[in-house]
Write a protein that holds these residues in place. Structure first.
Motif, PDB file in Angstrom:
ATOM      1  N   THR A   1     -13.085 -17.215   2.105  1.00  0.00           N
ATOM      2  CA  THR A   1     -13.211 -17.725   0.735  1.00  0.00           C
ATOM      3  C   THR A   1     -14.369 -17.033   0.031  1.00  0.00           C
ATOM      4  OG1 THR A   1     -12.272 -19.856   1.378  1.00  0.00           O
ATOM      5  CG2 THR A   1     -13.524 -19.802  -0.679  1.00  0.00           C
ATOM      6  N   VAL A   2     -15.456 -16.797   0.747  1.00  0.00           N
ATOM      7  CA  VAL A   2     -16.585 -16.063   0.172  1.00  0.00           C
ATOM      8  C   VAL A   2     -16.207 -14.604  -0.041  1.00  0.00           C
ATOM      9  CG1 VAL A   2     -18.948 -15.261   0.539  1.00  0.00           C
ATOM     10  CG2 VAL A   2     -18.303 -17.584   1.228  1.00  0.00           C
ATOM     11  N   LEU A   3     -15.644 -13.977   0.962  1.00  0.00           N
ATOM     12  CA  LEU A   3     -15.418 -12.528   0.928  1.00  0.00           C
ATOM     13  C   LEU A   3     -14.329 -12.090  -0.041  1.00  0.00           C
ATOM     14  CD1 LEU A   3     -15.751 -11.676   4.721  1.00  0.00           C
ATOM     15  CD2 LEU A   3     -17.488 -11.478   2.906  1.00  0.00           C
ATOM     16  N   ARG A   4     -13.418 -12.965  -0.399  1.00  0.00           N
ATOM     17  CA  ARG A   4     -12.333 -12.543  -1.293  1.00  0.00           C
ATOM     18  C   ARG A   4     -12.792 -12.391  -2.743  1.00  0.00           C
ATOM     19  NH1 ARG A   4      -8.886 -16.586   0.457  1.00  0.00           N
ATOM     20  NH2 ARG A   4      -9.802 -18.527  -0.164  1.00  0.00           N
TER      21      ARG A   4
ATOM     22  N   ALA B   1     -20.168 -17.552  11.242  1.00  0.00           N
ATOM     23  CA  ALA B   1     -19.709 -17.163   9.901  1.00  0.00           C
ATOM     24  C   ALA B   1     -20.892 -17.031   8.941  1.00  0.00           C
ATOM     25  CB  ALA B   1     -18.698 -18.180   9.380  1.00  0.00           C
ATOM     26  N   VAL B   2     -21.838 -17.946   9.013  1.00  0.00           N
ATOM     27  CA  VAL B   2     -23.014 -17.876   8.137  1.00  0.00           C
ATOM     28  C   VAL B   2     -23.864 -16.653   8.484  1.00  0.00           C
ATOM     29  CG1 VAL B   2     -25.178 -19.026   7.501  1.00  0.00           C
ATOM     30  CG2 VAL B   2     -23.053 -20.335   7.604  1.00  0.00           C
ATOM     31  N   VAL B   3     -24.024 -16.363   9.760  1.00  0.00           N
ATOM     32  CA  VAL B   3     -24.783 -15.175  10.166  1.00  0.00           C
ATOM     33  C   VAL B   3     -24.090 -13.904   9.658  1.00  0.00           C
ATOM     34  CG1 VAL B   3     -25.536 -13.807  12.157  1.00  0.00           C
ATOM     35  CG2 VAL B   3     -25.931 -16.283  12.110  1.00  0.00           C
ATOM     36  N   GLN B   4     -22.763 -13.859   9.736  1.00  0.00           N
ATOM     37  CA  GLN B   4     -22.024 -12.709   9.192  1.00  0.00           C
ATOM     38  C   GLN B   4     -22.292 -12.564   7.697  1.00  0.00           C
ATOM     39  OE1 GLN B   4     -18.076 -13.877  10.932  1.00  0.00           O
ATOM     40  NE2 GLN B   4     -17.918 -11.652  11.154  1.00  0.00           N
ATOM     41  N   LEU B   5     -22.287 -13.666   6.974  1.00  0.00           N
ATOM     42  CA  LEU B   5     -22.566 -13.614   5.534  1.00  0.00           C
ATOM     43  C   LEU B   5     -23.990 -13.151   5.266  1.00  0.00           C
ATOM     44  CD1 LEU B   5     -20.727 -16.839   4.329  1.00  0.00           C
ATOM     45  CD2 LEU B   5     -20.091 -14.455   3.851  1.00  0.00           C
ATOM     46  N   SER B   6     -24.932 -13.593   6.084  1.00  0.00           N
ATOM     47  CA  SER B   6     -26.324 -13.176   5.883  1.00  0.00           C
ATOM     48  C   SER B   6     -26.487 -11.676   6.109  1.00  0.00           C
ATOM     49  CB  SER B   6     -27.271 -13.968   6.790  1.00  0.00           C
ATOM     50  OG  SER B   6     -27.151 -13.568   8.130  1.00  0.00           O
ATOM     51  N   GLN B   7     -25.686 -11.101   6.991  1.00  0.00           N
ATOM     52  CA  GLN B   7     -25.730  -9.662   7.229  1.00  0.00           C
ATOM     53  C   GLN B   7     -25.044  -8.893   6.102  1.00  0.00           C
ATOM     54  OE1 GLN B   7     -23.955  -9.582  11.116  1.00  0.00           O
ATOM     55  NE2 GLN B   7     -25.895  -9.993  12.139  1.00  0.00           N
ATOM     56  N   ARG B   8     -23.992  -9.473   5.568  1.00  0.00           N
ATOM     57  CA  ARG B   8     -23.253  -8.817   4.477  1.00  0.00           C
ATOM     58  C   ARG B   8     -24.004  -8.910   3.146  1.00  0.00           C
ATOM     59  NH1 ARG B   8     -17.194  -7.636   3.797  1.00  0.00           N
ATOM     60  NH2 ARG B   8     -17.136  -7.123   1.614  1.00  0.00           N
ATOM     61  N   TYR B   9     -24.735 -10.004   2.941  1.00  0.00           N
ATOM     62  CA  TYR B   9     -25.467 -10.244   1.697  1.00  0.00           C
ATOM     63  C   TYR B   9     -26.956 -10.444   1.986  1.00  0.00           C
ATOM     64  CZ  TYR B   9     -20.795 -11.070  -0.161  1.00  0.00           C
ATOM     65  OH  TYR B   9     -19.477 -10.935  -0.512  1.00  0.00           O
ATOM     66  N   PRO B  10     -27.627  -9.435   2.559  1.00  0.00           N
ATOM     67  CA  PRO B  10     -29.058  -9.614   2.830  1.00  0.00           C
ATOM     68  C   PRO B  10     -29.812  -9.806   1.516  1.00  0.00           C
ATOM     69  CG  PRO B  10     -28.423  -7.325   3.135  1.00  0.00           C
ATOM     70  CD  PRO B  10     -27.161  -8.093   2.871  1.00  0.00           C
ATOM     71  N   GLU B  11     -30.693 -10.757   1.505  1.00  0.00           N
ATOM     72  CA  GLU B  11     -31.494 -11.068   0.313  1.00  0.00           C
ATOM     73  C   GLU B  11     -30.674 -11.632  -0.843  1.00  0.00           C
ATOM     74  OE1 GLU B  11     -34.796 -10.759   0.767  1.00  0.00           O
ATOM     75  OE2 GLU B  11     -34.334  -9.896   2.725  1.00  0.00           O
ATOM     76  N   ALA B  12     -29.378 -11.869  -0.662  1.00  0.00           N
ATOM     77  CA  ALA B  12     -28.544 -12.353  -1.766  1.00  0.00           C
ATOM     78  C   ALA B  12     -27.728 -13.588  -1.391  1.00  0.00           C
ATOM     79  CB  ALA B  12     -27.605 -11.241  -2.230  1.00  0.00           C
ATOM     80  N   LEU B  13     -28.037 -14.206  -0.238  1.00  0.00           N
ATOM     81  CA  LEU B  13     -27.324 -15.394   0.218  1.00  0.00           C
ATOM     82  C   LEU B  13     -28.251 -16.592   0.172  1.00  0.00           C
ATOM     83  CD1 LEU B  13     -24.867 -16.805   1.642  1.00  0.00           C
ATOM     84  CD2 LEU B  13     -25.977 -16.194   3.814  1.00  0.00           C
ATOM     85  N   THR B  14     -27.732 -17.696  -0.354  1.00  0.00           N
ATOM     86  CA  THR B  14     -28.425 -18.978  -0.313  1.00  0.00           C
ATOM     87  C   THR B  14     -27.475 -19.992   0.300  1.00  0.00           C
ATOM     88  OG1 THR B  14     -29.674 -18.467  -2.316  1.00  0.00           O
ATOM     89  CG2 THR B  14     -29.556 -20.785  -1.675  1.00  0.00           C
ATOM     90  N   VAL B  15     -27.960 -20.737   1.295  1.00  0.00           N
ATOM     91  CA  VAL B  15     -27.173 -21.779   1.942  1.00  0.00           C
ATOM     92  C   VAL B  15     -27.797 -23.127   1.604  1.00  0.00           C
ATOM     93  CG1 VAL B  15     -26.382 -22.726   4.139  1.00  0.00           C
ATOM     94  CG2 VAL B  15     -26.456 -20.246   3.806  1.00  0.00           C
ATOM     95  N   LEU B  16     -27.000 -23.999   1.009  1.00  0.00           N
ATOM     96  CA  LEU B  16     -27.441 -25.354   0.688  1.00  0.00           C
ATOM     97  C   LEU B  16     -26.838 -26.290   1.732  1.00  0.00           C
ATOM     98  CD1 LEU B  16     -26.761 -25.217  -3.163  1.00  0.00           C
ATOM     99  CD2 LEU B  16     -28.896 -24.699  -1.946  1.00  0.00           C
ATOM    100  N   PRO B  17     -27.634 -26.744   2.705  1.00  0.00           N
ATOM    101  CA  PRO B  17     -27.073 -27.488   3.827  1.00  0.00           C
ATOM    102  C   PRO B  17     -27.045 -28.996   3.615  1.00  0.00           C
ATOM    103  CG  PRO B  17     -29.373 -27.067   4.251  1.00  0.00           C
ATOM    104  CD  PRO B  17     -29.042 -26.435   2.899  1.00  0.00           C
ATOM    105  N   SER B  18     -26.095 -29.630   4.291  1.00  0.00           N
ATOM    106  CA  SER B  18     -26.141 -31.081   4.429  1.00  0.00           C
ATOM    107  C   SER B  18     -27.191 -31.387   5.493  1.00  0.00           C
ATOM    108  CB  SER B  18     -24.777 -31.628   4.868  1.00  0.00           C
ATOM    109  OG  SER B  18     -24.469 -31.173   6.182  1.00  0.00           O
ATOM    110  N   ARG B  19     -27.492 -32.636   5.684  1.00  0.00           N
ATOM    111  CA  ARG B  19     -28.438 -33.041   6.726  1.00  0.00           C
ATOM    112  C   ARG B  19     -27.962 -32.577   8.099  1.00  0.00           C
ATOM    113  NH1 ARG B  19     -28.665 -37.939   9.614  1.00  0.00           N
ATOM    114  NH2 ARG B  19     -26.844 -38.492   8.411  1.00  0.00           N
ATOM    115  N   GLN B  20     -26.660 -32.753   8.351  1.00  0.00           N
ATOM    116  CA  GLN B  20     -26.091 -32.360   9.641  1.00  0.00           C
ATOM    117  C   GLN B  20     -26.173 -30.847   9.848  1.00  0.00           C
ATOM    118  OE1 GLN B  20     -24.654 -34.339   7.388  1.00  0.00           O
ATOM    119  NE2 GLN B  20     -23.731 -36.117   8.353  1.00  0.00           N
TER     120      GLN B  20
END
Length: 104
Positions: A40-43, A66-85
């Motif tokens: 969904t992110v990559l498309r 999957a998040v680590v893959q995104l962090s490698q694809r978008y270095p310095e351009a990824l923000t993750v807004l996490p739930s508590r879990q």
């Protein structure tokens, strides 16, 4: 049994604004759904990505991958807004200090 009104087990939807894509994920992200979240992110063509996981109730190692893959694809351009879990899983995994995860 009537399932109407029951929240979905998983959903991921993209919202684009210029070169920024925001993907809102709800429910459980596991080995059955993590690739859908990633795809969904990559498309969407994007220079910046926000992965909104505030409505995620379960997050496993496939989701972390999957998040680590995104962090490698978008270095310095990824923000993750996490739930508590999600934050707890990322802390246990040793990823809480990553630049893409805002401080608690």
């Amino acid at each position: 049994m009537d399932q109407e009104g029951t929240p979905p087990v998983f959903s991921a939807r993209a919202e684009t604004d210029g070169d920024h894509v925001r993907v809102v994920v709800c429910g459980e992200v596991d080995m059955a759904t993590a690739d859908t979240m990633l795809q969904t992110v990559l498309r969407e063509p994007a220079a910046r990505v926000t992965l909104d996981l505030r409505a995620v109730t379960f997050f496993d190692s496939a989701a972390i991958h999957a998040v680590v893959q995104l962090s490698q694809r978008y270095p310095e351009a990824l923000t993750v807004l996490p739930s508590r879990q999600v934050r707890r899983v990322l802390e246990i995994s040793g990823l809480a200090g990553q630049g893409w995860l805002p401080p608690a």
